[in-house]
Design a protein around this motif. Structure first.
Motif, PDB file in Angstrom:
ATOM      1  N   UNK A 101       0.594  -1.106   0.658  1.00 64.18           N
ATOM      2  CA  UNK A 101      -0.192   0.457  -0.182  1.00 64.18           C
ATOM      3  C   UNK A 101       1.035   0.722   0.395  1.00 64.18           C
ATOM      4  N   UNK A 102       2.348   1.457   0.342  1.00 64.74           N
ATOM      5  CA  UNK A 102       2.884   2.412   0.408  1.00 64.74           C
ATOM      6  C   UNK A 102       3.149   2.677  -0.925  1.00 64.74           C
ATOM      7  N   UNK A 105       0.144   4.447  -2.636  1.00 68.65           N
ATOM      8  CA  UNK A 105      -0.562   5.876  -1.964  1.00 68.65           C
ATOM      9  C   UNK A 105       0.868   6.751  -1.739  1.00 68.65           C
ATOM     10  N   UNK A 106       2.107   6.269  -2.084  1.00 68.82           N
ATOM     11  CA  UNK A 106       2.923   7.341  -1.939  1.00 68.82           C
ATOM     12  C   UNK A 106       3.072   8.746  -3.103  1.00 68.82           C
ATOM     13  N   UNK A 108       0.708  10.201  -3.631  1.00 69.93           N
ATOM     14  CA  UNK A 108      -1.106  11.248  -2.875  1.00 69.93           C
ATOM     15  C   UNK A 108      -1.314  11.628  -1.537  1.00 69.93           C
ATOM     16  N   UNK A 109      -0.589  10.516  -0.341  1.00 67.80           N
ATOM     17  CA  UNK A 109      -0.845  10.317   1.158  1.00 67.80           C
ATOM     18  C   UNK A 109      -0.032   9.383   1.526  1.00 67.80           C
ATOM     19  N   UNK A 110       1.682   9.669   1.169  1.00 65.68           N
ATOM     20  CA  UNK A 110       1.982   8.589   2.415  1.00 65.68           C
ATOM     21  C   UNK A 110       2.361   8.262   3.056  1.00 65.68           C
ATOM     22  N   UNK A 111       1.921   9.564   4.090  1.00 63.56           N
ATOM     23  CA  UNK A 111       1.340   9.248   5.466  1.00 63.56           C
ATOM     24  C   UNK A 111      -0.137   8.566   5.878  1.00 63.56           C
ATOM     25  N   UNK A 112      -0.626   8.648   4.904  1.00 63.25           N
ATOM     26  CA  UNK A 112      -1.787   7.621   5.210  1.00 63.25           C
ATOM     27  C   UNK A 112      -3.044   8.730   6.238  1.00 63.25           C
ATOM     28  N   UNK A 113      -3.139   9.729   5.617  1.00 64.22           N
ATOM     29  CA  UNK A 113      -3.284  10.570   6.308  1.00 64.22           C
ATOM     30  C   UNK A 113      -5.642  10.050   6.124  1.00 64.22           C
ATOM     31  N   UNK A 114      -5.264   9.687   5.101  1.00 68.08           N
ATOM     32  CA  UNK A 114      -6.611   9.194   4.288  1.00 68.08           C
ATOM     33  C   UNK A 114      -7.612   8.350   5.548  1.00 68.08           C
ATOM     34  N   UNK A 115      -6.983   7.727   6.614  1.00 65.94           N
ATOM     35  CA  UNK A 115      -7.269   6.725   7.373  1.00 65.94           C
ATOM     36  C   UNK A 115      -8.651   7.567   8.092  1.00 65.94           C
ATOM     37  N   UNK A 116      -8.060   8.902   8.663  1.00 62.66           N
ATOM     38  CA  UNK A 116      -8.458   9.901   9.374  1.00 62.66           C
ATOM     39  C   UNK A 116      -9.751   9.738   8.792  1.00 62.66           C
ATOM     40  N   UNK A 192      -5.806  16.121  -2.501  1.00 62.78           N
ATOM     41  CA  UNK A 192      -6.597  16.382  -1.340  1.00 62.78           C
ATOM     42  C   UNK A 192      -6.581  17.056  -0.479  1.00 62.78           C
TER      43      UNK A 192
ATOM     44  N   UNK B  24       2.039  15.322   4.079  1.00 58.80           N
ATOM     45  CA  UNK B  24       1.723  14.722   3.435  1.00 58.80           C
ATOM     46  C   UNK B  24       1.833  14.458   1.406  1.00 58.80           C
ATOM     47  N   UNK B  81       7.938   8.306   7.088  1.00 57.10           N
ATOM     48  CA  UNK B  81       6.368   8.369   6.191  1.00 57.10           C
ATOM     49  C   UNK B  81       5.666   6.639   6.619  1.00 57.10           C
ATOM     50  N   UNK B  84       4.303   6.873  10.363  1.00 54.09           N
ATOM     51  CA  UNK B  84       3.729   7.789  10.255  1.00 54.09           C
ATOM     52  C   UNK B  84       1.785   6.868   9.289  1.00 54.09           C
ATOM     53  N   UNK B  85       2.082   6.378   8.271  1.00 50.81           N
ATOM     54  CA  UNK B  85       1.517   5.432   7.951  1.00 50.81           C
ATOM     55  C   UNK B  85       0.928   4.545   8.661  1.00 50.81           C
ATOM     56  N   UNK B  88      -1.416   6.493  11.820  1.00 47.90           N
ATOM     57  CA  UNK B  88      -2.621   7.016  11.494  1.00 47.90           C
ATOM     58  C   UNK B  88      -3.518   5.674  11.272  1.00 47.90           C
ATOM     59  N   UNK B  95     -10.016   5.442  16.952  1.00 43.57           N
ATOM     60  CA  UNK B  95     -10.950   6.367  17.234  1.00 43.57           C
ATOM     61  C   UNK B  95     -12.442   6.135  17.201  1.00 43.57           C
TER      62      UNK B  95
END
Lengths: 195, 117
Positions: A101-102, A105-106, A108-116, A192, B24, B81, B84-85, B88, B95
């Motif tokens: 998955x990394x 999403x590398x 667009x969203x490498x830190x997985x902010x989409x999870x939030x 995003x 990000x 990252x 962080x992934x 998250x 949550x």
């Protein structure tokens, strides 16, 4: 005597009711069934209170009873879980230490902010869709904060099996949430924008 | 429980990297990044760190130097990252289940059952 037993049970076991309920909810996937399972668990625990060693992990002991009762119910056909073959040969791609998955999403969203951005109900649905072996490992580690040793003792498998279940369970869950995020446009071609 | 790494640490780290790792978006993914270590992405150090990622986040490194693994994740802009992934992801699980509590009457019902037991 009976009053002492009840008093010590209420003092040591009952404070874990919320945790047992959360675990039961993840096992059964239904609030009604979870309540029944909590009641059965505490009744069984109360009857076996003589076997509990004071000072040991009461929560783990209650969780063990809870899970065993659940598995027995499942055998009676009240719930059907996917059966996983843990001896299946390891798939080089999905079992690679580098999470596939990394790379997805590398850019667009490498830190997985989409999870939030994924609504709670979808996260819960994805957890509940995991095979019981994986779900239990993920719930006990990521939600209850238990150590590998505690989980291994609770589930009665070697630590290596716990690690393997956590690995596969987390990967599956992440994949499911990623697919949901793509389908719903949370993750997409367009950049995003932060709210 | 205190075995999970300090989340705030990574936010401080982001500031150390001048915010580059915090957006990000648009990370510098070219090999030979200036992380202060002499390695490139895909190097043995990165591979080793990534293979220890879950053990590290679970507080289960057992015999492997936590300082060394932590230092790598702190300093390597490629591997950072990934931490962080996973954080998250775990935060989303927490949550989603945070509000789950038994109905208030369950405890009373349980106490009644125990009296009869």
């Amino acid at each position: 005597m009976d009053a002492d037993k009840r008093a010590s049970f209420e003092r040591e076991a009952l404070p874990h009711m919320d945790a047992v309920y959360r675990f039961a909810l993840r096992l059964t996937g239904s609030a009604d069934q979870a309540q029944d399972l909590v009641q059965d668990t505490f009744l069984r625990a109360f009857r076996s209170w003589d076997q509990y060693t004071p000072g040991t992990q009461c929560k783990s002991w209650l969780f063990t009873i809870c899970r065993n009762l659940y598995l027995r119910q499942r055998e009676r056909g009240q719930r059907h879980d996917e059966i996983v073959d843990e001896n299946a040969p390891r798939d080089q791609g999905s079992e690679s230490p580098v999470n596939p998955l990394w790379s997805a999403v590398e850019g667009t969203d490498p830190e997985g902010e989409f999870f939030a951005s994924i609504v709670d109900a979808e996260v819960l649905k994805a957890i509940d869709a995991l095979p019981e072996e994986y779900r239990t490992a993920v719930v006990l580690s990521d939600l209850e904060g238990m150590s590998y040793d505690e989980i291994a003792a609770l589930v009665d498998v070697p630590v290596g099996t716990v690690k393997s279940r956590l690995f596969r369970g987390r990967r599956r869950l992440q994949q499911a949430l990623y697919e949901y995020a793509v389908e719903t446009g949370v993750l997409g071609a367009s950049p995003r924008t932060d709210e | 429980m205190s075995r999970k790494p300090d989340m705030g640490f990574f936010h401080r780290l982001k500031r150390m990297f001048g915010g580059k790792a915090s957006s990000g978006h648009g990370h510098d993914h070219t090999p030979g990044h200036d992380c202060g270590h002499e390695h490139e992405h895909g190097s043995t150090a990165c591979q080793e760190a990534v293979s220890l990622l879950y053990d590290y986040l679970d507080g289960e490194l057992r015999g492997v130097s936590e300082e060394r693994v932590k230092a790598h994740f702190e300093l390597c802009r490629m591997c950072h990252p990934h931490v962080r992934f996973e954080e998250s992801f775990r935060a989303a699980l927490k949550r989603a289940t945070a509000g789950e509590a038994p109905p208030p009457e369950l405890k009373d019902h349980l106490l009644d059952l125990l009296k009869e037991a």
